[in-house]
Design a protein around this motif. Structure first.
Motif, PDB file in Angstrom:
ATOM      1  N   UNK A  88       0.836  -1.199   0.000  1.00 42.58           N
ATOM      2  CA  UNK A  88       0.000   0.000   0.000  1.00 42.58           C
ATOM      3  C   UNK A  88       0.872   1.251   0.000  1.00 42.58           C
ATOM      4  N   UNK A  89       1.919   1.226   0.852  1.00 40.14           N
ATOM      5  CA  UNK A  89       2.849   2.362   0.906  1.00 40.14           C
ATOM      6  C   UNK A  89       3.518   2.553  -0.452  1.00 40.14           C
ATOM      7  N   UNK A  90       3.947   1.441  -1.044  1.00 41.00           N
ATOM      8  CA  UNK A  90       4.629   1.492  -2.338  1.00 41.00           C
ATOM      9  C   UNK A  90       3.721   2.091  -3.418  1.00 41.00           C
ATOM     10  N   UNK A  91       2.460   1.635  -3.442  1.00 44.24           N
ATOM     11  CA  UNK A  91       1.522   2.146  -4.445  1.00 44.24           C
ATOM     12  C   UNK A  91       1.302   3.644  -4.261  1.00 44.24           C
ATOM     13  N   UNK A  92       1.162   4.056  -3.006  1.00 44.29           N
ATOM     14  CA  UNK A  92       0.972   5.478  -2.718  1.00 44.29           C
ATOM     15  C   UNK A  92       2.169   6.297  -3.184  1.00 44.29           C
ATOM     16  N   UNK A  93       3.372   5.779  -2.895  1.00 41.72           N
ATOM     17  CA  UNK A  93       4.596   6.485  -3.306  1.00 41.72           C
ATOM     18  C   UNK A  93       4.669   6.588  -4.821  1.00 41.72           C
ATOM     19  N   UNK A  94       4.328   5.478  -5.504  1.00 41.21           N
ATOM     20  CA  UNK A  94       4.390   5.481  -6.963  1.00 41.21           C
ATOM     21  C   UNK A  94       3.418   6.506  -7.537  1.00 41.21           C
ATOM     22  N   UNK A  95       2.202   6.538  -6.971  1.00 36.83           N
ATOM     23  CA  UNK A  95       1.205   7.497  -7.440  1.00 36.83           C
ATOM     24  C   UNK A  95       1.689   8.920  -7.243  1.00 36.83           C
ATOM     25  N   UNK A  96       2.339   9.143  -6.077  1.00 38.02           N
ATOM     26  CA  UNK A  96       2.862  10.475  -5.780  1.00 38.02           C
ATOM     27  C   UNK A  96       3.976  10.841  -6.770  1.00 38.02           C
ATOM     28  N   UNK A  97       4.868   9.883  -7.041  1.00 39.64           N
ATOM     29  CA  UNK A  97       5.948  10.138  -7.997  1.00 39.64           C
ATOM     30  C   UNK A  97       5.386  10.457  -9.371  1.00 39.64           C
ATOM     31  N   UNK A  98       4.330   9.730  -9.753  1.00 44.46           N
ATOM     32  CA  UNK A  98       3.713   9.984 -11.053  1.00 44.46           C
ATOM     33  C   UNK A  98       3.152  11.403 -11.087  1.00 44.46           C
ATOM     34  N   UNK A  99       2.467  11.797  -9.995  1.00 42.89           N
ATOM     35  CA  UNK A  99       1.905  13.145  -9.937  1.00 42.89           C
ATOM     36  C   UNK A  99       3.013  14.190 -10.014  1.00 42.89           C
ATOM     37  N   UNK A 100       4.147  13.884  -9.389  1.00 46.26           N
ATOM     38  CA  UNK A 100       5.282  14.814  -9.406  1.00 46.26           C
ATOM     39  C   UNK A 100       5.861  14.951 -10.814  1.00 46.26           C
ATOM     40  N   UNK A 101       6.194  13.812 -11.417  1.00 46.06           N
ATOM     41  CA  UNK A 101       6.867  13.856 -12.716  1.00 46.06           C
ATOM     42  C   UNK A 101       5.944  14.345 -13.812  1.00 46.06           C
ATOM     43  N   UNK A 102       4.703  13.842 -13.791  1.00 45.38           N
ATOM     44  CA  UNK A 102       3.795  14.157 -14.891  1.00 45.38           C
ATOM     45  C   UNK A 102       3.083  15.482 -14.689  1.00 45.38           C
ATOM     46  N   UNK A 103       2.980  15.922 -13.426  1.00 43.58           N
ATOM     47  CA  UNK A 103       2.222  17.134 -13.164  1.00 43.58           C
ATOM     48  C   UNK A 103       3.070  18.396 -13.165  1.00 43.58           C
ATOM     49  N   UNK A 104       4.295  18.277 -12.625  1.00 44.31           N
ATOM     50  CA  UNK A 104       5.101  19.480 -12.444  1.00 44.31           C
ATOM     51  C   UNK A 104       5.915  19.809 -13.698  1.00 44.31           C
ATOM     52  N   UNK A 105       6.501  18.786 -14.323  1.00 42.99           N
ATOM     53  CA  UNK A 105       7.335  19.050 -15.487  1.00 42.99           C
ATOM     54  C   UNK A 105       6.453  19.460 -16.666  1.00 42.99           C
ATOM     55  N   UNK A 106       6.833  20.511 -17.406  1.00 46.22           N
ATOM     56  CA  UNK A 106       6.011  20.985 -18.523  1.00 46.22           C
ATOM     57  C   UNK A 106       5.802  19.892 -19.565  1.00 46.22           C
ATOM     58  N   UNK A 107       4.541  19.709 -19.975  1.00 48.53           N
ATOM     59  CA  UNK A 107       4.174  18.580 -20.825  1.00 48.53           C
ATOM     60  C   UNK A 107       4.776  18.679 -22.224  1.00 48.53           C
TER      61      UNK A 107
END
Lengths: 335, 273
Positions: free
Chosen positions: B190-209
């Motif tokens: 569960x922790x791993x999935x949460x971390x992965x989701x957070x990383x995805x939000x970080x990489x895909x959300x913050x970096x200009x598309x």
């Protein structure tokens, strides 16, 4: 195993042929597999209205699995559970409206204050906020928790936390209380508060209590009837006094040696064959005249020099458990 | 309180009509809104005990990322998506990552038994916890947004849109987080999935598309937080296209409804084993 008794009219909980098998787990790299386990094996029980009914057995005997099936948390493979006439196997969601459950875990409440834990539980048990607050105040007062009502559960000692969880279980009255080792870690004052609260509810409202314990002293003092559970089966069910009559012909002798037992004394060597050994402590179950002879032997002559302590006692529920063929030698607690 | 008549034996025919017996001894069930409010209030109070350090971490992390990106992008649309992305990242961290950890641990420790033995609708437990975790994100998201706007010289005039972005992106992400926590067979997963989701939000959300390859942009479109980021980023324009902003928020809301429904189903499944 006794024959199935005819159901009695005053039974609040009726369990018939309850069976649950945990499937075998295949071993993976580094972890060995576990074989199939029958956690409950054809359990038959009837709990009468207003009584304190105990489930006694060592860890792993199947008590918690049985309780999970009674509270609707686990679906049995076979058998029936009826609470106040409701079929809990078919309608597990009704269990929450019939009983209050105190489990062994407090993690859902740990970060709340004692007061908020009790109030929230009351609202979730269907009370409106005003009623939940009134009952919360009454229960915290009754259990002597009012002075620590504003503290978070996880900042409390184990016994105080347990008492706070017990308080939460009492807010929002239920005709049946299912308590899984409620007094673990409590000091005598807190224990007395728990049993006084239980007694008051029995006397005033006819509340029925199903108690899970592995503490034989507590079982003997608070239970009206007790089912002894071993390896998923009920191996006996009677009042504590009735059960003890089954082994009334025996006396328990406990001997504690200073360093080692003087096995060079022939009488001591003879006793050794019948003793259950635990470190320097020997436990013997003997007929009264044998016990007298044994005590005479160890309190005189060479054996006495090696003796640290001895006790003679009438049988406890632990002796009943062992006499009935209970598998675990050390599972029950005497405290 | 009556007990079952002797005629009602196992296998026998009920002597009393089923409807008459149905309410026999049954306590009242808890209704949805009062129990949702109770769970929300209880969860919110946990913040005082356990969550405040984590909320600081969430805020500093997002502020740090905004500072770091200052060296990479100057201004214009890229700056807008960095500020919006780092602000919504607070929501992703708390609602997705922390909530999946919470439910994962609650499930593993047996804490769900407490709720499962109370007559409370599953939706009240899931929605109450999700709403509380979404509320935890409000201060951090606002601080990050204000700091980011100051750093990149963006206007603060449409900051109010965060009052829509936080609950809607919060619903989508916390539903996802709760479902991950309740479905994962072990709390570490569960922790791993949460971390992965957070990383995805970080990489895909913050970096200009615009600088991303096609496949990453596709993944970005699949992540619910993206629509929250875009809705906020669009409001930095002089004259925002409100219809598109509304459409983005609509996607968040739709995903939120679905993910909270999945989380409620996951709760039922986890509570009765």
């Amino acid at each position: 195993m006794r024959a199935v008794q005819a159901p009695r009219e005053d039974e609040v909980v009726r369990v018939r042929g309850l069976t649950k098998t945990y499937p075998a787990v295949k071993g993976r790299r580094g972890t060995p597999g576990t074989p199939e386990v029958r956690a409950t094996d054809g359990v038959e029980l009837g709990v009468r209205r207003g009584e304190v009914f105990g489930l006694l057995g060592p860890n792993g005997a199947g008590k918690s699995t049985l309780v999970r099936q009674l509270t609707g948390l686990m679906r049995p493979d076979a058998g029936s559970v009826e609470i106040l006439g409701h079929d809990i196997v078919r309608h597990p969601e009704r269990a929450a409206r019939l009983l209050a459950y105190l489990g062994q875990e407090s993690s859902a409440l740990d970060e709340l204050t004692v007061s908020l834990a009790a109030e929230t539980t009351g609202v979730l048990r269907g009370l409106d906020v005003r009623r939940a607050r009134a009952e919360r105040d009454a229960v915290l007062e009754e259990l002597g928790l009012a002075p620590i009502a504003g503290r978070a559960l996880k900042k409390l000692s184990g016994g105080q936390r347990r008492l706070a969880c017990f308080a939460a279980a009492l807010v929002g009255e239920r005709p049946l209380l299912v308590l899984d080792e409620p007094t673990t870690g409590m000091d005598p004052v807190a224990r007395r508060a728990v049993w006084a609260a239980v007694d008051r509810r029995r006397a005033e409202r006819g509340t029925t209590v199903l108690l899970v314990t592995h503490n034989v002293i507590e079982a003997e003092t608070v239970l009206d009837r007790v089912a002894v559970i071993d390896r998923g089966r009920v191996i006996a069910c009677d009042s504590p006094a009735g059960l003890k009559e089954q082994v009334s012909g025996e006396v328990r002798v406990e001997l504690v040696w200073r360093e080692r037992a003087p096995l060079e004394v022939p009488e001591v060597a003879a006793l050794h064959e019948r003793a259950a050994e635990s470190g320097r402590r020997w436990t013997l179950r003997l007929a009264p005249e044998e016990a007298r002879a044994a005590v005479a032997t160890v309190t005189g002559g060479a054996a006495f020099a090696a003796l640290d302590d001895f006790t003679l006692a009438t049988p406890s529920l632990e002796d009943v458990y062992l006499a009935l063929g209970g598998a675990a030698r050390q599972g029950l607690v005497k405290a | 309180m009556s007990v079952v008549p002797a005629q009602v034996l196992p296998g026998g025919v009920p002597a009393v009509p089923e409807t008459a017996r149905d309410t026999d001894g049954l306590g009242p069930p808890a209704r949805l809104w009062p129990s949702l409010a109770a769970v929300y209030r209880a969860q919110l109070s946990r913040a005082r005990v356990a969550r405040i350090p984590l909320l600081f971490v969430a805020t500093f992390q997002s502020v740090g990322i905004a500072v770091m990106m200052r060296g990479v992008v100057d201004s214009g649309t890229e700056a807008q998506s960095v500020v919006a992305g780092s602000a919504v990242l607070v929501v992703a961290y708390v609602a997705l990552n922390l909530l999946s950890q919470y439910f994962g641990q609650l499930r593993a420790s047996g804490g769900l038994d407490h709720y499962a033995t109370l007559p409370v609708p599953p939706a009240a437990v899931v929605l109450g916890a999700a709403a509380a975790y979404a509320s935890f994100t409000v201060p951090g998201t606002l601080v990050t947004a204000v700091f980011g706007c100051a750093l990149f010289g963006l206007p603060l005039s449409n900051l109010w849109i965060l009052l829509l972005v936080i609950p809607l992106a919060g619903a989508a992400l916390s539903g996802l987080g709760a479902a991950c926590g309740l479905l994962a067979p072990r709390p570490e997963l569960a922790t791993l999935l949460g971390q992965l989701g957070m990383s995805a939000a970080l990489l895909l959300g913050v970096l200009p598309a615009d600088r991303m390859p096609e496949i990453i942009r596709l993944a970005r479109d699949l992540l619910p937080s993206t629509y929250g980021v875009e809705a906020y980023a669009r409001t930095f324009d002089g004259r925002p296209d409100w219809a598109v902003v509304l459409a983005d928020l609509g996607v968040c809301a739709g995903v939120g409804v679905v993910s909270l429904a999945v989380a409620t189903w996951a709760y039922r499944r986890a509570a009765v084993r």
